[in-house]
Design an enzyme around this catalytic site. Structure first.
Site, PDB file in Angstrom:
ATOM      1  N   ASP A  25       0.845  -1.201   0.000  1.00 52.75           N
ATOM      2  CA  ASP A  25       0.000   0.000   0.000  1.00 52.75           C
ATOM      3  C   ASP A  25       0.879   1.249   0.000  1.00 52.75           C
ATOM      4  O   ASP A  25       2.009   1.235   0.506  1.00 52.75           O
ATOM      5  CB  ASP A  25      -0.895  -0.027   1.254  1.00 52.75           C
ATOM      6  CG  ASP A  25      -2.045   0.954   1.150  1.00 52.75           C
ATOM      7  OD1 ASP A  25      -2.296   1.491   0.055  1.00 52.75           O
ATOM      8  OD2 ASP A  25      -2.697   1.196   2.185  1.00 52.75           O
ATOM      9  N   ARG A  38      -0.517   9.048 -10.039  1.00 54.64           N
ATOM     10  CA  ARG A  38      -0.578   7.822  -9.221  1.00 54.64           C
ATOM     11  C   ARG A  38       0.076   6.627  -9.932  1.00 54.64           C
ATOM     12  O   ARG A  38       0.684   5.773  -9.294  1.00 54.64           O
ATOM     13  CB  ARG A  38      -2.042   7.466  -8.927  1.00 54.64           C
ATOM     14  CG  ARG A  38      -2.756   8.454  -8.037  1.00 54.64           C
ATOM     15  CD  ARG A  38      -4.223   8.062  -7.883  1.00 54.64           C
ATOM     16  NE  ARG A  38      -4.350   6.709  -7.366  1.00 54.64           N
ATOM     17  CZ  ARG A  38      -4.237   6.396  -6.075  1.00 54.64           C
ATOM     18  NH1 ARG A  38      -4.008   7.326  -5.184  1.00 54.64           N
ATOM     19  NH2 ARG A  38      -4.360   5.146  -5.679  1.00 54.64           N
ATOM     20  N   ASN A  73     -10.682  -2.752  -5.932  1.00 53.58           N
ATOM     21  CA  ASN A  73      -9.909  -1.868  -6.819  1.00 53.58           C
ATOM     22  C   ASN A  73     -10.572  -1.664  -8.188  1.00 53.58           C
ATOM     23  O   ASN A  73     -10.241  -0.727  -8.907  1.00 53.58           O
ATOM     24  CB  ASN A  73      -8.479  -2.387  -7.021  1.00 53.58           C
ATOM     25  CG  ASN A  73      -7.590  -2.232  -5.801  1.00 53.58           C
ATOM     26  OD1 ASN A  73      -6.627  -2.966  -5.613  1.00 53.58           O
ATOM     27  ND2 ASN A  73      -7.905  -1.256  -4.940  1.00 53.58           N
TER      28      ASN A  73
HETATM   29  C1  FPP Z   1      -1.941   0.232  -3.231  1.00 55.14           C
HETATM   30  O1  FPP Z   1      -1.485   1.538  -3.310  1.00 55.14           O
HETATM   31  C2  FPP Z   1      -1.433  -0.546  -4.341  1.00 55.14           C
HETATM   32  C3  FPP Z   1      -2.187  -1.096  -5.308  1.00 55.14           C
HETATM   33  C4  FPP Z   1      -3.652  -1.016  -5.346  1.00 55.14           C
HETATM   34  C5  FPP Z   1      -1.587  -1.832  -6.414  1.00 55.14           C
HETATM   35  C6  FPP Z   1      -0.314  -2.542  -6.130  1.00 55.14           C
HETATM   36  C7  FPP Z   1       0.393  -2.721  -7.406  1.00 55.14           C
HETATM   37  C8  FPP Z   1       1.719  -2.709  -7.578  1.00 55.14           C
HETATM   38  C9  FPP Z   1       2.683  -2.654  -6.485  1.00 55.14           C
HETATM   39  C10 FPP Z   1       2.282  -2.726  -8.944  1.00 55.14           C
HETATM   40  C11 FPP Z   1       1.911  -3.891  -9.772  1.00 55.14           C
HETATM   41  C12 FPP Z   1       2.128  -5.202  -9.097  1.00 55.14           C
HETATM   42  C13 FPP Z   1       2.808  -6.246  -9.598  1.00 55.14           C
HETATM   43  C14 FPP Z   1       2.794  -7.519  -8.864  1.00 55.14           C
HETATM   44  C15 FPP Z   1       3.567  -6.183 -10.826  1.00 55.14           C
HETATM   45  P1  FPP Z   1      -2.558   2.703  -3.433  1.00 55.14           P
HETATM   46  O2  FPP Z   1      -2.722   3.015  -4.863  1.00 55.14           O
HETATM   47  O3  FPP Z   1      -3.821   2.324  -2.719  1.00 55.14           O
HETATM   48  O4  FPP Z   1      -1.822   3.854  -2.668  1.00 55.14           O
HETATM   49  P2  FPP Z   1      -2.477   4.993  -1.781  1.00 55.14           P
HETATM   50  O5  FPP Z   1      -3.208   4.317  -0.649  1.00 55.14           O
HETATM   51  O6  FPP Z   1      -1.303   5.773  -1.298  1.00 55.14           O
HETATM   52  O7  FPP Z   1      -3.380   5.780  -2.672  1.00 55.14           O
END
Ligand code: FPP
Length: 255
Positions: A25, A38, A73
């Site tokens: 996260d 983002r 998501n």
């Molecule tokens: C949460 O951060 C992260 C995600 C919803 C996606 C995670 C994806 C990756 C790390 C990249 C792709 C993955 C792989 C396995 C190649 P957020 O967007 O909710 O962050 P925030 O809470 O700060 O808005």
């Protein structure tokens, strides 16, 4: 494996957790702090995925589960969902040979059928390529939700009962566990969540019953090999009681 890594980080090679699960996260906040989009945060997050997969493999973890895309998501802006799907597909296409060489077996948990066709094709190809590997299972949780997973298991059990293949008295915790996406895998010993949020966010609700929790304020793109290995070291100092009391000997000392 790398004895240097064990020494440098004070890790006991005999007590490595079998399964580590991670809620990745903070990509969005990482980007916002830098006045970036983002998606740049997710791109940087992919670099951390590479680092942590390699570290987990090097210290001999059996199963690493990464929460990459939740059922919730899907309600993000279409442009962000699309960008994440492109990143996932590109990650698999680019990294699968390296993962294969590292002995990693890729496994996707979640509602694969909801993913775009090209992502499904790439997943299938990657899973077939690595299915014989025994070094480490990498579970990518994609379109994954813990409640959906449990609901799916309940549905499977009810179907088996109604077709006469299973009797109600024979339903145990194992009956449920064997119908989850993680059937046959050990439950997570460690659950890590980056970016400081104190929530499970519908992640492995059944499997984390006895996991040791580690919540760090570090945003996922900044999460490093060092911090990961520090968490493993701290895990080794925790006493896991599974709801029992510590063992006390006759002289009152703790065993
Ligand atoms: C949460 O951060 C992260 C995600 C919803 C996606 C995670 C994806 C990756 C790390 C990249 C792709 C993955 C792989 C396995 C190649 P957020 O967007 O909710 O962050 P925030 O809470 O700060 O808005």
């Amino acid at each position: 494996m790398s004895s240097d890594l064990f020494e440098q980080h004070g890790i006991d090679p005999e007590r490595i957790p079998r399964h580590v699960a991670v809620i990745m996260d903070g990509n969005g906040r990482w980007a916002k702090k830098r006045f970036m989009n983002r998606v740049n945060g997710h791109q940087q997050g992919v670099e951390t995925v590479r680092t942590i997969v390699t570290a987990a493999r090097q210290i001999g973890i059996d199963v690493l589960t990464l929460y990459a895309f939740s059922t919730e998501n899907w309600s993000r802006p279409a442009s962000e969902v699309k960008a994440l799907m492109v990143l996932l597909k590109r990650f698999l296409a680019k990294e699968i040979d390296t993962l294969d060489r590292q002995g990693v077996c890729l496994n996707v948990i979640g509602q694969q059928s909801r993913l775009p066709d090209d992502v499904q094709t790439q997943i299938e190809r990657s899973m077939v390529q690595t299915r014989g590997n025994t070094g480490m299972v990498l579970n990518l949780a994609l379109s994954y939700g813990g409640r959906e997973e449990i609901t799916r298991a309940v549905r499977a059990i009810v179907n088996e009962v109604s077709s006469g293949g299973l009797s109600v008295q024979d339903i145990t915790e194992e009956t449920v566990a064997e119908r989850l996406y993680t059937a046959g895998q050990p439950d997570p010993d460690v659950l890590i969540r980056t970016s400081g949020e104190m929530r499970l966010s519908n992640f492995m609700l059944w499997q984390v019953a006895y996991a040791e929790l580690f919540i760090t304020d570090t945003l996922w793109p900044d999460f490093s090999q060092k911090e990961f290995l520090d968490i493993i070291r701290q895990y080794q100092t925790r006493e896991r009681r599974y709801g029992k009391v510590p063992c006390i000997s006759n002289d009152g000392s703790q065993q």
